[in-house]
Design a protein around this motif. Structure first.
Motif: not given
Length: 170
Positions: A8-13, A17-20, A32-34, A112-117
């Motif tokens: 979700v928020v990792c590099s494109s490769d 190491d973070v399961e989240m 949302d969790a990430s 931008p997807e989270h701007k409202e919150e």
């Protein structure tokens, strides 16, 4: 990580190491969790004294350049790019150390997807990376504060002694 998995928020490769951050399919809840995890770490980073000192030093070196006019000087752009490089580099290094595989580019794309919150200092800081006017306003506010022209809430406050108020009620 399998080819069909999406980070979700990792590099494109996809290295992480973070399961989240590793999900078979990115769902709204996983995104949302990430995002919330990254925001939690960001809050810790910007509250750290080292970050505060670095940002204050940069602003002290540059705030006199900014003027409250509609016209923007070429030097503002240069300062903006220096600021982005300094602050974003520091934050990226800190987040990468805490969250292996973290990608600032991917994270910024999700803002931008989270701007409202989003509210608070963390989000004001994040928007100074992508919004030049927010950056300029930050410097203008800092200059006003340094020059003693900050917004004074004291003129609208009335202080009354509790003992005097108590006596009036008797």
């Amino acid at each position: 990580m399998a080819a069909e998995e999406q980070c979700v928020v990792c590099s494109s490769d996809g290295a992480s190491d973070v399961e989240m951050f590793a999900f078979s399919e990115a769902t709204p809840d996983s995104v949302d969790a990430s995002f919330d995890l990254v925001i939690g770490h960001l809050e810790e980073i910007i509250m750290d004294g080292g970050f505060q000192e670095m940002q204050r030093r940069f602003m002290d070196e540059n705030y006199r350049e900014f003027e409250d006019t509609e016209e923007n000087k070429l030097s503002y752009t240069q300062i903006f790019h220096q600021y982005m490089e300094l602050i974003e580099g520091y934050i990226t290094a800190q987040l990468s150390a805490r969250l292996p595989g973290f990608s600032m580019a991917t994270f910024v794309q999700s803002l931008p997807e989270h701007k409202e919150e989003m509210t608070g200092d963390i989000f004001d800081l994040l928007f100074t990376f992508s919004d030049f006017l927010a950056f300029k306003d930050m410097f203008l506010d800092y200059r006003a504060e340094k020059e003693g022209r900050g917004f004074d809430l004291g003129s609208g406050l009335v202080v009354t002694s509790l003992s005097a108020s108590w006596q009036a009620l008797r």
